[in-house]
Enzyme design. Structure first.
Site, PDB file in Angstrom:
ATOM      1  CG  ASP A 108      -1.891   1.097   1.250  1.00 16.32           C
ATOM      2  OD1 ASP A 108      -2.999   0.883   0.719  1.00 16.32           O
ATOM      3  OD2 ASP A 108      -1.570   2.190   1.760  1.00 16.32           O
ATOM      4  CG  ASN A 123      -5.040  11.293  -5.241  1.00 14.86           C
ATOM      5  OD1 ASN A 123      -4.479  11.463  -6.325  1.00 14.86           O
ATOM      6  ND2 ASN A 123      -5.572  10.142  -4.863  1.00 14.86           N
ATOM      7  CG  ASP A 138      -5.154   9.042 -12.115  1.00 13.45           C
ATOM      8  OD1 ASP A 138      -5.387   8.529 -10.998  1.00 13.45           O
ATOM      9  OD2 ASP A 138      -6.033   9.497 -12.870  1.00 13.45           O
ATOM     10  CD  GLU A 184      -4.411   4.473  -1.301  1.00 11.79           C
ATOM     11  OE1 GLU A 184      -5.384   4.429  -2.083  1.00 11.79           O
ATOM     12  OE2 GLU A 184      -4.435   5.071  -0.207  1.00 11.79           O
TER      13      GLU A 184
END
Lengths: 307, 120
Positions: free
Chosen positions: A177, A185, A194, A220
């Site tokens: 992770d 973000n 992205d 993620e």
């Protein structure tokens, strides 16, 4: 374009070969049906063929039947050459799997026109296969990262676990992770987020072997399945992968970003046929432990809790 | 008269049709004629022996091969003669085999003469 000519009569063979070579074809000429069938069934064999009806070893219709039976995944366009008297046999020829027929002696203009028709059919087939493969890829891969999607990697993991148990082999499962991805973000926007996910996916893929599996498990989160990786190597392999993700900054539209990954690791070779959910739960617990330990680290799951 | 039995030049070899078949490639035409001159005598011998033995399978097969070569050359007279022998072989018609062979032999002799003219 490769084309096969099969005719036992040397004059006709020489004539056809010259006409087609002058027309730009890459010609393979043989003098019997058995050789023709061999060439047409090779993986890189020609996909266009001109087959004389009457030949030693195997006749033209025999070659058609053989090729239709043995070269199933690639279409071969086969044209039978027949003399005027045997025109009544054309139905039998087409029934054997031929796509077309030409009356001998062949008119060069008609020959080339018929072959162009054959090429159009092959092109159509290629387009259909490509479209099918694109759809298959889209159905099995994550659109953002092009990694295996969650459903597919779970399915493949289930099968690998059964196979590993049956063959008494070894397998290691990693759940990774990205650390503080929400901040990426929030601070830089989803476009940059992205970009990071795509680059991490690329780094994961390039750090495993061709027979390992990498999938996007969630936003993620990434699931990695290392086949033939036993308990003594599992931790070291996971650390290599973690290092591969964090070693260099990710180049994004907003500049370089450093990203790290926390990993839970479970060597699952000798666990027995346990439900997938139980196995994944244990890797998830190990991942949580890695997060609790300050992130950017790897924690081994304790398999004994599953036994 | 011998002149009456020998087919006319047009029937022996249709040069315009033959040139169209080779797309006016005279070098290719020369190569084809060389192959024919090399192959034809031995095939004719096989056919003669097959007729002598009344080996109908061999007559059919060799007649078929010769027929194909004559068709490629646009030699319609020889084509018909070979076609007759192939048909007789396929249908086991033994009566008249010798006569059919003589017709073919005379057609081939005329054709070979014509080819020599062609090849210069």
């Amino acid at each position: 374009v490769k084309i096969l000519i099969a005719d036992d009569e040397p004059m006709a063979r020489h004539l056809l070969q010259n006409i087609l070579e002058n027309a730009g074809y890459d010609v393979i000429a043989v003098d019997n049906g058995r050789l023709a069938a061999e060439h047409l069934c090779r993986p890189d064999g020609p996909r266009l063929a001109l087959l004389d009806w009457v030949m030693p070893a195997l006749d033209g219709p025999g070659v058609c039947r053989y090729v239709r039976k043995h070269r199933k995944h690639v279409y071969v366009h086969m044209v039978l050459l027949t003399s005027r008297e045997s025109k009544q046999d054309v139905v039998a020829g087409l029934a054997s799997g031929a796509d077309d027929y030409l009356i001998k002696p062949v008119d060069p203009g008609e020959l080339k026109a018929r072959l162009l028709t054959g090429l159009r059919i092959l092109q159509l087939e290629d387009n259909l296969v490509e479209a099918r493969e694109n759809m298959r890829f889209k159905a099995t891969h994550d659109p953002l990262t092009s990694l295996l999607n969650r459903g597919v990697i779970m399915d493949l993991l289930s099968r690998e676990l059964v196979r590993t148990h049956r063959e008494k082999g070894s397998i290691t499962i990693l759940l990774g992770d990205l650390d503080h991805f929400k901040k990426v973000n929030d601070s830089h926007g989803h476009v940059v987020g992205d970009e990071v996910l795509r680059e991490v996916a690329r780094r994961l893929l390039s750090s495993v072997r061709s027979y390992d599996l990498v999938g996007r498990y969630g936003g993620e989160e990434f699931l990695v399945v290392l086949n033939n990786c036993n308990a003594s190597n599992a931790f070291a392999r996971a650390e290599e992968i973690r290092y591969a993700v964090a070693r260099h900054p990710v180049e994004t539209a907003r500049g370089q970003l450093w990203v790290t990954m926390s990993l839970g690791v479970l060597p699952a070779g000798n666990l027995g046929p346990l439900p997938l959910e139980d196995i994944l739960h244990e890797v998830d617990v190990a991942l949580y432990a890695a997060k609790e330990s300050g992130r950017n680290c790897t924690k081994l799951a304790a398999p004994k809790c599953l036994v | 008269m011998a002149g009456k039995d020998v087919p006319s030049v047009q029937v022996i070899l249709d040069i315009p049709e033959l040139l169209a078949r080779v797309e006016n490639d005279r070098e290719l035409l020369r190569e084809l004629l060389e192959i024919f001159k090399q192959e034809c005598p031995s095939l004719l011998r096989v056919l003669e022996e097959a007729v002598a033995r009344q080996d109908m399978k061999s007559i059919e097969k060799t007649g078929h091969t010769l027929k194909g070569m004559f068709a490629t050359l646009s030699a319609s007279g020889a084509f018909s003669a070979a076609s007759t022998l192939e048909h007789m072989g396929r249908h086991e018609e033994k009566a008249g085999l010798g006569e059919a062979l003589i017709v073919l032999q005379s057609q081939v002799a005329a054709l070979l003469g014509e080819l020599d003219t062609c090849l210069g």
